[in-house]
Enzyme design. Structure first.
Site, PDB file in Angstrom:
ATOM      1  N   HIS A  44      36.346  43.270  39.805  1.00  0.00           N
ATOM      2  CA  HIS A  44      37.131  42.136  39.275  1.00  0.00           C
ATOM      3  C   HIS A  44      37.915  42.562  38.033  1.00  0.00           C
ATOM      4  CE1 HIS A  44      33.596  39.854  41.084  1.00  0.00           C
ATOM      5  NE2 HIS A  44      34.631  39.313  41.699  1.00  0.00           N
TER       6      HIS A  44
ATOM      7  N   GLN B 199      34.375  27.516  51.397  1.00  0.00           N
ATOM      8  CA  GLN B 199      34.504  28.763  52.157  1.00  0.00           C
ATOM      9  C   GLN B 199      33.150  29.309  52.615  1.00  0.00           C
ATOM     10  OE1 GLN B 199      36.496  30.729  48.674  1.00  0.00           O
ATOM     11  NE2 GLN B 199      35.386  32.535  49.348  1.00  0.00           N
TER      12      GLN B 199
HETATM   13  O1  PAF Z   1      37.640  36.706  46.904  1.00  0.00           O
HETATM   14  C1  PAF Z   1      37.067  35.755  46.344  1.00  0.00           C
HETATM   15  O2  PAF Z   1      36.313  35.908  45.407  1.00  0.00           O
HETATM   16  C2  PAF Z   1      37.338  34.344  46.864  1.00  0.00           C
HETATM   17  O3  PAF Z   1      37.470  34.323  48.240  1.00  0.00           O
HETATM   18  C3  PAF Z   1      38.541  33.667  46.183  1.00  0.00           C
HETATM   19  C4  PAF Z   1      39.843  34.390  46.509  1.00  0.00           C
HETATM   20  C5  PAF Z   1      38.338  33.636  44.676  1.00  0.00           C
HETATM   21  C6  PAF Z   1      38.680  32.233  46.671  1.00  0.00           C
HETATM   22  O4  PAF Z   1      37.552  31.470  46.373  1.00  0.00           O
END
Ligand code: PAF
Length: 282
Positions: free
Chosen positions: A37, A61
């Site tokens: 990140h 999700q």
């Molecule tokens: O890749 C992720 O961490 C997630 O899928 C995102 C893009 C932040 C969407 O919740």
């Protein structure tokens, strides 16, 4: 570094920044930050005046039997890491802020979401594209950075931005790996000691396939061999290992100009993914 949890407040902040002529780089995350990140923050800083990172574990999700509840969370740790890398604003909404009422509007990319992770995690990409659209509408970034580790997600977001004429440029940042090759993931902390050791099988399989392709070996044989090795790895349960074109994600039987080898493996209930993009194999 500022931390903002409220949508109207971040909108105000973004409006002020834009009025002052600042460009905004956006790093969407679900938190429990790692070097992967933070490398996205570095990438955003290269081309933007201000970096906004969102930290939001997005419930839409995750499937009903997935790890939404056990997904690692630690906002104090995340704040310290984001700040140390030069993030300017962390947007940290709660679920009520992002989804105040039942969602009746979804953003859905077809076809390329029906394979790989999309075939295994029903509704996953619909949740991703919907929340990313919401975040883009809130943050109004000039550039948004995504990691290559989620190669399918990156292809899906690219297509969504193109199809819907969204006013944002998508940039991809390379996978960041641990010393033994394991792709960094927030989920790695949930692996037992033994599984963490064996999880190196994902990257080892991908590297072996790439090497084999470059030596001119047959793709199907390389894939079969890798599957056998994974089958023999204690604790590993193969979810998929596939070769696809990129970014169209069509099945390929040979790796020509550009192909994606993508893998998903369970260790216990921890699902790890990894991939390698092979360009112009020798
Ligand atoms: O890749 C992720 O961490 C997630 O899928 C995102 C893009 C932040 C969407 O919740």
């Amino acid at each position: 570094m500022e931390k903002i949890s409220n949508i109207s407040l971040i909108r105000e902040r973004v409006k002020d920044l834009k009025r002052d002529g600042k460009t905004i780089g956006f790093v969407p995350t679900m938190g429990y930050l790692h070097e992967g990140h933070l490398s996205l923050v570095d990438e955003a800083k290269k081309s933007c005046d201000v970096v906004i990172m969102s930290i939001f574990v997005n419930p839409t999700q995750f499937g009903p039997n997935e790890d939404y509840d056990s997904y690692p969370r630690d906002i104090e740790r995340d704040e310290a890491l984001a700040k140390s890398r030069g993030t300017d604003i962390v947007f940290y909404p709660d679920v009520k802020e992002m989804y105040p009422s039942e969602t009746l509007t979804w953003v859905e990319v077809e076809k390329i979401t029906g394979v790989l992770c999309g075939a295994k995690r029903e509704g996953h990409f619909r949740g991703v594209t919907t929340v990313v659209t919401k975040l883009f509408n809130i943050v109004q970034p000039d550039i948004a950075i995504f990691g290559q580790k989620d190669a399918q997600q990156a292809a899906v977001i690219h297509k969504m931005v193109e199809d819907l004429n969204m006013n944002v440029r998508i940039k991809l940042a390379p996978i960041v790996r641990e010393a033994d090759g394991l792709a960094m993931s927030s989920r790695n902390v949930r692996l037992s000691t033994a599984d963490r050791k064996n999880a190196v099988i994902l990257s080892q399989s991908l590297f072996a396939i790439k090497e084999g392709i470059n030596e001119g070996k047959e793709l199907s044989k390389l894939m079969e061999k890798a599957k056998q090795v994974i089958l023999g790895t204690p604790g590993a349960r193969l979810d998929y290992l596939e070769a696809r074109s990129y970014p169209d994600l069509e099945t390929v039987h040979a790796c020509k100009d550009r192909c994606l080898i993508a893998i998903a493996v369970y260790f216990g209930n921890v699902r790890l993914i990894d991939n390698i993009l092979i360009e112009n194999p020798s």
